[in-house]
Design a protein around this motif. Structure first.
Motif: not given
Length: 168
Positions: A10-23, A40-42, A67-72
């Motif tokens: 479970q994750a709440q109120g965090v930002t997951v940003q700039n990940g890049y696992p290659g291929s 929730d709120g991610v 309550n979350s956003a998937m952007m860019y």
């Protein structure tokens, strides 16, 4: 990045940003078939994958999002925001915006035997296809999976193909 392999996370109120696992699939989040992830709120933003799918999230398990956003997010194959391959995902009060896929599904690619349930979700300004093969779904691409929408908006998405449905 978050990897949910064989457990419930479970994750709440965090930002997951700039990940890049290659291929590998899942630029920001990877969920295996025996795992469950509750968000929730991610915000999942600016993640990418090379020659794979799921720029933001790759899901084979159970995904519950509110309550979350998937952007860019960007995928070299399918699912700029979400690549649903089997498994189930349920989205409530969330947004997909500005995601891109070189293949199918700028926001969401729902394939195999999976299901995607969207309730009060906005899917806007996403883009699919840079290789002109047609019918790729700028917003949502569905093949073999079930997609259900309730009280949701799918608008202003683009398929850059010169064939098929350019406003898809």
């Amino acid at each position: 990045a978050i990897a949910s392999l064989q457990s419930e996370v479970q994750a709440q109120g965090v930002t997951v940003q700039n990940g890049y696992p290659g291929s590998s699939a899942g630029g920001g989040i990877l969920i295996n078939s025996s795992a469950t992830l509750d968000l929730d709120g991610v915000t999942v933003i600016n993640n990418s994958v090379g020659a794979a799918g799921g720029g933001g999230i790759y899901n084979q398990g159970t995904l519950n999002v509110a309550n979350s956003a998937m952007m860019y997010n960007q995928a070299g194959m399918n699912g700029g925001g979400l690549w649903q391959w089997g498994g189930t995902s349920t989205w409530l009060n969330s947004t997909f915006s500005g995601n891109t896929a070189s293949g199918h599904g700028g926001a969401i690619a729902a394939e195999s035997s999976g299901s995607v349930n969207l309730n009060n979700v906005s899917i806007v300004f996403n883009t699919a296809d840079d290789n002109n093969n047609g019918d790729d779904g700028g917003g949502i691409y569905q093949s073999g999976a079930t997609v259900s929408l309730q009280n949701s908006i799918v608008a202003e998405n683009s398929d850059l193909s010169t064939e098929g449905y350019p406003n898809g």
